[in-house]
Design an enzyme around this catalytic site. Structure first.
Site, PDB file in Angstrom:
ATOM      1  N   TRP A 335       0.831  -1.203   0.000  1.00  0.00           N
ATOM      2  CA  TRP A 335       0.000   0.000   0.000  1.00  0.00           C
ATOM      3  C   TRP A 335       0.866   1.254   0.000  1.00  0.00           C
ATOM      4  CZ3 TRP A 335      -2.169   2.503   4.985  1.00  0.00           C
ATOM      5  CH2 TRP A 335      -1.265   2.388   6.043  1.00  0.00           C
ATOM      6  N   ASP A 336       2.166   1.085   0.244  1.00  0.00           N
ATOM      7  CA  ASP A 336       3.110   2.204   0.220  1.00  0.00           C
ATOM      8  C   ASP A 336       2.935   3.019  -1.058  1.00  0.00           C
ATOM      9  OD1 ASP A 336       3.938   0.060   1.898  1.00  0.00           O
ATOM     10  OD2 ASP A 336       5.963   0.871   2.017  1.00  0.00           O
ATOM     11  N   GLU A 477       0.976  -2.701  12.621  1.00  0.00           N
ATOM     12  CA  GLU A 477       1.303  -4.135  12.557  1.00  0.00           C
ATOM     13  C   GLU A 477       1.844  -4.705  13.871  1.00  0.00           C
ATOM     14  OE1 GLU A 477       3.933  -3.991   9.226  1.00  0.00           O
ATOM     15  OE2 GLU A 477       2.306  -4.195   7.769  1.00  0.00           O
ATOM     16  N   GLN A 590       2.668   2.472  13.890  1.00  0.00           N
ATOM     17  CA  GLN A 590       2.455   3.613  12.982  1.00  0.00           C
ATOM     18  C   GLN A 590       0.996   4.051  13.113  1.00  0.00           C
ATOM     19  OE1 GLN A 590       3.320   0.565   9.906  1.00  0.00           O
ATOM     20  NE2 GLN A 590       2.195   1.955   8.573  1.00  0.00           N
TER      21      GLN A 590
HETATM   22  O1  IFM Z   1       3.666  -1.381   4.000  1.00  0.00           O
HETATM   23  C1  IFM Z   1       4.568  -1.267   5.037  1.00  0.00           C
HETATM   24  C2  IFM Z   1       3.844  -1.473   6.338  1.00  0.00           C
HETATM   25  O2  IFM Z   1       2.860  -0.492   6.536  1.00  0.00           O
HETATM   26  C3  IFM Z   1       4.812  -1.435   7.501  1.00  0.00           C
HETATM   27  N1  IFM Z   1       5.823  -2.457   7.291  1.00  0.00           N
HETATM   28  C4  IFM Z   1       6.598  -2.249   6.076  1.00  0.00           C
HETATM   29  C5  IFM Z   1       5.695  -2.253   4.858  1.00  0.00           C
HETATM   30  C6  IFM Z   1       6.519  -1.967   3.590  1.00  0.00           C
HETATM   31  O3  IFM Z   1       7.082  -0.707   3.663  1.00  0.00           O
END
Ligand code: IFM
Length: 725
Positions: A335-336, A477, A590
């Protein structure tokens, strides 16, 4: 590392071997077709030497597929009166490396004394042409200061490249002729063919070097040698060209044509065309910040990193979480792209945004397959995506602290919000551009099939009389296997609501198209009524007294530790407490509920936003949690007028430049780079787009005297120019 204040150059004035991997990442160059790390042409022990080509993946154990490190086009082995040049030997008398972001050219100047005491000046320049993305060049100028003798440059294309030990290329053929050499190879499993070749031209004034040809299997090489006096300069020029079977059926033929054209290529005019192409990019994309040189440089650096990774000619590729600059996440996209990087492209380079979104449309079959396999309907996008759009998140990975143990990775199974994130991105693109044709041709299908997925994914709770979504991971996460994550549920509801709005719009404005789409998706009235039913009954935990949204069921009951606020921490809270330990607390990796509030400024009133900001902010691991967090936190801080906005912003700005998380060697944090643009535009400038106009609410940091940037709204270039009184 010192930073030049005029804001366009990243300058390294000393060579620190212990930091080479960080430097290799930040000195990456590219053109949206290829990305090459900032390694030295002559090589250095322990380097991570790589060139990645968009879309060229190959199979690999554990992570399923990864971008295959292409044969090396950058190598130049240099012999100075018989001694091999290399910074691992001799004495380095002076060293400077600059990445000029305005011209996307990497420069290096070295003064070096050989083990036998001979002193030489060498300058290197390198660029990957933006004007012709199949072309890359390197030029070296070598001046012996206190000796005379033969200067020899050996150069080839090296098909022995590997991905940290894994070989992806099999040799198909090669040729060495005149001043040129070519290699033809193919990825082992995916069978993508690559034809790569180069021309080498070595001169001293009007004299040309004698060329010898070394037809080494898988490493065709030319060696050019010239005898010079002290003070005389030898110039070596290497043009590399490359094509894959993704570019056309016969990449060798494409390469041969390119190499013929290259015979007449001179450095200055080719470089000038490349610079001109970059000038156009910067005219649209640059952000000017006066009064804060560090912020200025950092913003340009992050935009540069997005631009070098941006596919301009290919709508079947996406940008990996680590762009094309390192092995982190193996080139997979998350989703980045849609939530963090894409807004920059939507508003400054909508053509590139269209390519990135098209990748998701092309990969609808993979998303439908994933939904079907899981027993759902519609399209469920993979958490990690690569060449084909199938799920490529590894299921198990080795535990970095104990290699004999494996860790289960759940995100591929249960981090499902990406489906609505992608739908959201299509809608954002449409709102900003007014590009109806794209919505009709590609966006509508994605949004509708994503909505269909959500309607089949929700679970009816008979006792509570509501729809729920259980056993998932939200953006935070640190907590997995949770239920009713506020972000996921609200985004699902948004997706369904928007799908119905879209249906309404299609019916009214494009009835013929609607009929076609309805037919191809077998959408019936009953199904649309059910979507409304889900919208009306999906559960989002909101307490009207505290105005808090609970991040997931039971979150408020978890331990409320203040570990996250310990100033002397040097590790993430997860590293300190372990995966299960951190999950038992309220610490966030986050923004999650705040992420939702950022994406939907109209969904919540100001008091609700403030209450949630105040609750979740001190519980977030801003320093060592996810790199995706700080830019969003900065924007939300701007919204509630928290002066901490600057601190969060600088944390994002420094992420890769100063390697704040210690993992920049794995590649650029693309999401952080994209988030930084959003933090300037939607945070500090407070840009808000309305259907027929835009407005700003500036909250510039005190030292920013002047902020200027451009953006497109419905195809019209707009300028925001703010002066801080
Ligand atoms: O997509 C991200 C996730 O939100 C946090 N862990 C790393 C992933 C890739 O950057």
């Amino acid at each position: 590392m010192t930073i030049q204040t005029e804001g366009w150059s990243l300058i390294e004035t000393s060579f620190l071997p212990e930091q080479i991997h960080h430097s290799e990442t930040i000195f990456t160059i590219g053109n949206g077709y290829l990305g090459s790390r900032g390694v030295f042409e002559e090589a250095f022990p322990g380097e991570v030497r790589s060139t990645f080509l968009h879309g060229v993946f190959d199979d690999v154990p554990i992570v399923f597929t990864e971008l295959a490190n292409a044969p090396d086009w950058m190598e130049l082995e240099i012999f100075l009166a018989g001694e091999r040049f290399g910074l691992d030997e001799g004495t380095l008398l002076s060293f400077e490396r600059q990445l000029d972001m305005r011209t996307a050219t990497l420069h290096r100047q070295v003064r070096w004394r050989s083990p036998k005491g001979r002193t030489t000046r060498l300058t290197f320049e390198r660029f990957a042409s933006l004007e012709d993305v199949h072309l890359a060049g390197v030029r070296v100028c070598i001046t012996p200061e206190d000796y005379e003798g033969a200067i020899e440059i050996r150069s080839g294309v090296n098909g022995e490249s590997d991905n940290l030990g894994i070989k992806h290329w099999e040799w198909l053929g090669q040729a060495v002729k005149g001043h040129s050499a070519r290699l033809h190879c193919r990825t082992r499993s995916t069978r993508v063919e690559l034809a790569m070749g180069f021309l080498l031209d070595v001169t001293a004034g009007s004299r040309s070097a004698r060329i010898s040809r070394w037809d080494v299997r898988n490493h065709p090489t030319l060696a050019a040698s010239l005898s010079v006096r002290a003070g005389e300069t030898v110039t070596g020029l290497k043009w590399a060209a490359l094509y894959t079977s993704r570019d056309g059926r016969n990449p060798q033929r494409l390469l041969n044509g390119a190499l013929r054209g290259l015979q007449a290529q001179d450095w200055d005019s080719s470089h000038a065309r490349h610079v001109q192409a970059w000038q156009k990019e910067w005219d649209q994309c640059d952000i000017l910040i006066e009064g804060d040189p560090e912020a200025q440089l950092a913003v340009r650096f992050n935009l540069f990193q997005l631009l070098v990774a941006a596919p301009r000619h290919d709508s079947r590729v996406n940008i990996g979480a680590k762009t094309l600059s390192g092995y982190g996440y193996r080139g997979h996209s998350f989703w980045d792209t849609e939530i963090f990087m894409l807004p920059f492209f939507i508003y400054t380079r909508p053509e590139i945004a269209r390519n990135l979104l098209s990748y998701r449309w092309h990969n609808l079959p993979g998303a439908r397959q994933k939904a079907w396999k899981n027993g759902y309907r519609g399209a469920q996008y993979p958490w990690e995506s690569a060449g084909t759009g199938e799920e490529v998140t590894p299921t198990w990975v080795p535990n970095p602290n104990d290699r004999t143990n494996l860790i289960r990775i759940w995100t591929g199974d249960i981090e499902i919000h990406i489906t609505s994130d992608i739908a959201f991105a299509f809608w954002q693109y449409w709102k900003a551009t007014g590009d109806d044709a794209f919505l009709l041709e590609r966006g509508a299908e994605v949004i509708l099939d994503a909505a269909r997925f959500w309607a089949s994914r929700v679970e009816w709770n008979d006792t509570a009389g509501r729809f729920e979504i259980s056993d998932i991971v939200g953006p935070d996460e640190y907590h997995d296997h949770v239920s009713n994550n506020g972000y996921t549920n609200a985004m699902a509801r948004w997706n369904l609501t928007t799908a119905l709005e879209l249906v309404h719009w299609l019916r009214e404005h494009h009835p013929a198209h609607w009929n076609k789409l309805r037919g191809s998706l077998h959408l019936q009235k009953k199904e649309l009524l059910n979507w409304q039913h889900v919208i009306d009954h999906i559960y989002i935990h909101y307490d009207p007294h505290t105005k808090l949204l609970e991040q997931f069921d039971g979150y408020f009951q978890r331990e409320d530790t203040d570990l996250v606020r310990q100033a002397d921490r040097t590790e993430s809270v997860q590293a300190l407490l372990g995966i299960e330990g951190v999950s038992a607390t309220q610490v966030l990796k986050q923004p999650d509920i705040l992420m939702l509030m950022y994406l939907h400024p109209d969904m919540f009133d100001a008091e609700t936003v403030r209450a949630n900001y105040e609750y979740y902010t001190p519980r977030t691991d801003h320093t060592f949690g996810s790199s995706l967090g700080p830019s969003i936190q900065a924007i939300m801080a701007c919204r509630v007028n928290d002066p901490a906005a600057c601190e969060h912003f600088m944390r994002a700005a420094r992420a890769d430049l100063f390697d704040v998380r210690g993992n920049a060697g794995d590649g650029i944090h693309g999401a952080s780079a994209g988030g930084l643009w959003q933090a300037v535009v939607f945070g500090f400038a407070g840009l808000r787009l309305l259907p027929d106009r835009w407005e700003i609410t500036p909250r510039l940091p005190a030292n920013w005297k002047h902020l200027r940037f451009h953006f497109y709204q419905h195809g019209q270039l707009q300028t925001v120019d703010i002066r801080n009184p």
